[in-house]
Scaffold this motif. Structure first.
Motif, short mmCIF file in Angstrom:
data_model
loop_
_atom_site.label_atom_id
_atom_site.label_comp_id
_atom_site.label_asym_id
_atom_site.label_seq_id
_atom_site.Cartn_x
_atom_site.Cartn_y
_atom_site.Cartn_z
N ALA A 35 0.84 -1.19 0.00
CA ALA A 35 0.00 0.00 0.00
C ALA A 35 0.88 1.25 0.00
O ALA A 35 0.70 2.17 -0.81
N ASP A 56 10.20 -1.20 7.95
CA ASP A 56 10.97 -1.99 6.99
C ASP A 56 10.26 -1.95 5.65
O ASP A 56 9.16 -1.42 5.54
N GLN A 60 3.98 -7.70 5.04
CA GLN A 60 3.59 -9.13 5.08
C GLN A 60 4.03 -9.88 3.83
O GLN A 60 4.16 -11.10 3.85
N ASN A 69 -1.57 -14.81 -6.93
CA ASN A 69 -2.68 -13.97 -7.39
C ASN A 69 -2.25 -12.52 -7.62
O ASN A 69 -3.03 -11.61 -7.47
N VAL A 102 6.72 4.66 13.50
CA VAL A 102 6.04 5.89 13.91
C VAL A 102 5.27 5.60 15.20
O VAL A 102 4.57 4.60 15.30
N THR A 131 0.24 1.23 7.41
CA THR A 131 1.09 0.43 8.31
C THR A 131 0.66 -1.02 8.44
O THR A 131 1.26 -1.77 9.22
N ASP A 296 -4.19 -2.78 4.50
CA ASP A 296 -4.69 -3.65 5.57
C ASP A 296 -5.01 -2.93 6.88
O ASP A 296 -5.77 -3.45 7.69
N GLN A 304 -5.60 -8.10 0.67
CA GLN A 304 -4.79 -8.75 -0.36
C GLN A 304 -3.77 -7.76 -0.90
O GLN A 304 -3.95 -6.53 -0.81
N ILE A 305 -2.71 -8.29 -1.52
CA ILE A 305 -1.65 -7.42 -2.02
C ILE A 305 -2.17 -6.49 -3.10
O ILE A 305 -1.92 -5.28 -3.09
C1 LIG Z 1 1.65 -15.40 5.48
C2 LIG Z 1 0.85 -14.48 4.60
C3 LIG Z 1 0.53 -14.87 3.31
C4 LIG Z 1 -0.19 -14.02 2.46
N1 LIG Z 1 -0.44 -14.43 1.18
C5 LIG Z 1 -1.04 -13.59 0.32
C6 LIG Z 1 -1.21 -13.94 -1.06
O1 LIG Z 1 -0.81 -15.04 -1.48
N2 LIG Z 1 -1.81 -13.05 -1.88
C7 LIG Z 1 -2.26 -11.83 -1.46
O2 LIG Z 1 -2.75 -11.06 -2.28
N3 LIG Z 1 -2.12 -11.46 -0.17
C8 LIG Z 1 -1.53 -12.31 0.73
N4 LIG Z 1 -1.37 -11.93 2.05
C9 LIG Z 1 -1.93 -10.63 2.49
C10 LIG Z 1 -1.07 -9.46 2.02
O3 LIG Z 1 0.28 -9.74 2.31
C11 LIG Z 1 -1.51 -8.16 2.67
O4 LIG Z 1 -2.86 -7.93 2.37
C12 LIG Z 1 -0.70 -6.96 2.21
O5 LIG Z 1 0.68 -7.17 2.43
C13 LIG Z 1 -1.14 -5.68 2.90
O6 LIG Z 1 -0.31 -4.64 2.51
P1 LIG Z 1 -0.14 -3.31 3.39
O7 LIG Z 1 0.82 -2.47 2.67
O8 LIG Z 1 -1.48 -2.75 3.69
O9 LIG Z 1 0.43 -3.80 4.80
P2 LIG Z 1 1.70 -4.69 5.23
O10 LIG Z 1 2.10 -5.62 4.16
O11 LIG Z 1 1.32 -5.23 6.56
O12 LIG Z 1 2.88 -3.62 5.40
C14 LIG Z 1 2.88 -2.70 6.47
C15 LIG Z 1 4.18 -1.94 6.48
O13 LIG Z 1 4.12 -0.90 7.46
C16 LIG Z 1 5.27 -0.96 8.32
N5 LIG Z 1 4.86 -0.50 9.65
C17 LIG Z 1 4.06 -1.12 10.56
N6 LIG Z 1 3.91 -0.36 11.66
C18 LIG Z 1 4.61 0.79 11.44
C19 LIG Z 1 4.84 1.97 12.21
N7 LIG Z 1 4.30 2.15 13.41
N8 LIG Z 1 5.63 2.92 11.67
C20 LIG Z 1 6.20 2.78 10.45
N9 LIG Z 1 6.02 1.66 9.69
C21 LIG Z 1 5.23 0.68 10.18
C22 LIG Z 1 5.66 -2.42 8.30
O14 LIG Z 1 7.02 -2.55 8.67
C23 LIG Z 1 5.40 -2.77 6.84
O15 LIG Z 1 6.48 -2.36 6.02
C24 LIG Z 1 -0.65 -12.75 2.93
C25 LIG Z 1 -0.34 -12.36 4.24
C26 LIG Z 1 0.40 -13.20 5.07
C27 LIG Z 1 0.73 -12.76 6.48
#
Ligand SMILES: Cc1cc2nc3c(=O)[nH]c(=O)nc-3n(C[C@H](O)[C@H](O)[C@H](O)COP(=O)(O)OP(=O)(O)OC[C@H]3O[C@@H](n4cnc5c(N)ncnc54)[C@H](O)[C@@H]3O)c2cc1C
Lengths: 329, 224
Positions: A35, A56, A60, A69, A102, A131, A296, A304-305
């Motif tokens: 995201a 980082d 996830q 997917n 943060v 996050t 998320d 999902q990603i």
């Molecule tokens: C084991 C597993 C398998 C998965 N398999 C799939 C799949 O096959 N296909 C699919 O589409 N989705 C899959 N998902 C779901 C998908 O990974 C997530 O929906 C997606 O990564 C969400 O993206 P995001 O950027 O919202 O959050 P995240 O991926 O959770 O990233 C959050 C980021 O914010 C950072 N962060 C957190 N707190 C703070 C803070 N306080 N200050 C600064 N930075 C912070 C973290 O370090 C991280 O870099 C899977 C998830 C898991 C756990």
């Protein structure tokens, strides 16, 4: 073990521009998952003066072995996908701070002030909170004591240690079933334990696990205790209907009971639900003008990603519209 | 068979333009190569061919027992990274997956002669006066492992008393049993102290000082 690939995470070598404490950014993106990275690409293409603060890169996605997917790839390894995302983002030369969780965001007049765990302070006209989520703990006795000594949250990391062992997987959704598949691959004997009735994973995953014939299913049971000495040796579960407890001999327990939103730092600036998700509308706006949410950590349905990446794009475009409408750019 | 893709080689070539001092990779393998020895050797051959500042020396673990002993190598494949001196930086097992990046970071760090740690951490490390053997157990698919792996190598570079081993868990199951490792990253300090997970560098330094019995203000992180 399959031989893993030799792919470079080039992002760790690039000297990214330092995020400046003296500057007022048009947009600060918090997070480093799909995201946040998608928001960064969209923000950069609008030539906004933007920065990124994250613990980082990867979120996830880095924990996922095979992603089937993500459009354009029939199957891609999570690490490779993260490498491609980060390279794309780094190509824009966006100032970034990594290792900077943060801890608070506050509103000051029309601006936002962001504080990080190491006392960094940054100012911006708009914020995108991206996050994501982290693993939800069971909060039962033994969980902390046996972390890394039987208690695990990351199947890609730790499943190989349970070769030929007896393992409990707590949970009933896709993550729990995917973990069961990873454990079956290493020849573990698996018991799935779900606190509610039935199983919530996608049908095809359930089918795959059932077909193995090697998994015990225990729904309507909750884990109440993890026992052991040097290493976990048993998991105590309680039947939620009868209240009867039973002990399952197990050398490991994988906890896959869902995720908790990383939204604690934003509670003063944005409304969240009872479970901590930031309330967003379909343009990623929150209860505070200028503060957007993506992926998320928000109420967007389906985690999902591809959805997180889409939401990140949308949040950046919304932030841009907001900046224009206020005459900020 | 080549193991590095052309696109990775190109990225490496560019990175290696920043190399300063020569770096030698010393690989311990054996005549009948172990399961991952051959791939490790091929990968290191390909990496070192990308810059004339890099060289690879191959040693036979069985025939060159003196050399193995000299570098504290008791299992293979073992990769020792040498710069101006032997800093105590070792990979046991194949540096693949997330650890491949760590190998490259190590090479660049050694060539530039900088561990890349904060001043405060370096000051704490300078208080180490007795041997500290750090073994971090990893899995190549674990996203949390490279920061722990890189850190033990940075610490090894910063102190003559520190030896930093990165151990690929699946290749040495007897060691995971010995040290009770069932989750990674898992760092063993001097045989009988363990840290599960990743600590920020200052906390990690404080932890080592505590194990070594060196008094340092705020040394209060608990050790399992
Ligand atoms: C084991 C597993 C398998 C998965 N398999 C799939 C799949 O096959 N296909 C699919 O589409 N989705 C899959 N998902 C779901 C998908 O990974 C997530 O929906 C997606 O990564 C969400 O993206 P995001 O950027 O919202 O959050 P995240 O991926 O959770 O990233 C959050 C980021 O914010 C950072 N962060 C957190 N707190 C703070 C803070 N306080 N200050 C600064 N930075 C912070 C973290 O370090 C991280 O870099 C899977 C998830 C898991 C756990």
């Amino acid at each position: 073990m399959d031989i893993e690939t030799f792919a470079l995470d080039a992002s760790v070598f690039e000297e990214s521009k330092e995020l400046s404490t003296g500057e007022t950014y048009d947009l600060l993106i918090i997070g480093g998952g799909p995201a946040a990275m998608s928001a960064a690409v969209y923000g950069a293409r609008k030539t906004l003066n933007l920065g990124l603060v994250t613990k980082d890169f990867g979120g996830q996605v880095g924990e996922t072995s095979a992603i089937d997917n993500w459009l354009g790839f029939q199957s891609v390894n999570g690490r490779d996908l993260v490498n491609q995302f980060t390279e794309h983002v780094r190509a824009f030369g966006i100032p970034a701070k990594t290792g900077g969780a943060v801890t608070a965001v506050s509103r000051e007049g029309e601006l936002f002030r962001v504080t990080t765990v190491d006392e960094g302070r940054y100012v911006a006209k708009t914020i995108i909170a991206a996050t994501g989520k982290r693993h939800r703990p069971l909060n039962v006795p033994g969980e902390r004591e046996f972390l890394g000594r039987g208690v695990a949250y990351c199947a890609t990391c730790d499943a190989p240690f349970f070769k030929g062992k007896t393992v409990v997987v707590a949970g009933g959704g896709n993550s729990a079933f995917t973990t069961a598949v990873d454990l079956l691959k290493v020849g573990a004997a698996v018991t799935l334990v779900n606190a509610v009735k039935g199983w919530q994973a996608d049908e095809y995953l359930q089918e795959r696990v059932r077909q193995s014939g090697a998994v015990r299913f225990l729904d309507n049971h909750e884990v109440s205790l993890i026992e052991g000495d040097r290493q976990a040796t048993a998991v105590v579960v309680k039947n939620r209907l009868s209240g009867n407890a039973k002990k399952i001999d197990a050398q490991g327990i994988f906890i896959e009971i869902g995720l908790v939103p990383n939204s604690e730092a934003f509670r003063d600036v944005a409304d969240t639900t009872a479970t901590g998700e930031i309330n967003v509308d379909c343009s990623c706006r929150t209860s505070t003008a200028g503060f957007f949410g993506a992926g998320d950590v928000t109420t967007v349905p389906y985690k999902q990603i591809i959805i997180a990446a889409g939401e990140g794009a949308k949040a950046a475009l919304s932030a841009y519209d907001y900046l224009l409408s206020r005459g900020f750019i | 068979m080549a193991v590095l893709k052309d696109v990775e080689k190109e990225k490496l070539r560019q990175l290696f333009q920043g190399l300063m001092e020569p770096v030698t990779l010393l690989l311990f393998t054996q005549e009948t190569e172990c399961q991952f020895c051959e791939t490790t050797r091929t990968m290191l051959e390909e990496v070192t061919a990308l810059s004339d500042k890099l060289s690879l020396t191959i040693r036979d673990f069985v025939a060159d027992t003196n050399e193995a002993e000299r570098y504290g190598v008791d299992k293979i494949p073992a990769t020792v990274i040498l710069g101006a001196k032997d800093y105590g930086i070792r990979f046991f097992g194949i540096p693949s997956g997330y650890e491949f990046t760590v190998l490259i970071q190590d090479i660049l760090g050694i060539s530039k002669g900088v561990p890349g740690l904060s001043e405060e951490t370096l000051t704490m490390i300078s208080a180490i006066g007795t041997p500290a053997h750090l073994q971090v157990f990893i899995s190549p698919a674990c996203p949390y492992c490279p920061s722990a792996a890189r850190m033990v190598h940075q610490f090894a570079m910063a102190s003559d008393h520190v030896r930093g081993d990165v151990v690929e868990s699946s290749e040495y199951p007897h060691l995971t049993v010995k040290y009770n490792v069932s989750g990674v990253p898992h760092t063993v300090i001097n045989e009988d102290h363990s840290i599960v997970g990743v600590l920020p560098e200052k906390d990690f330094a404080r932890e080592i000082l505590k194990v070594l019995g060196v008094k340092w203000e705020g040394a209060d992180v608990s050790v399992k």
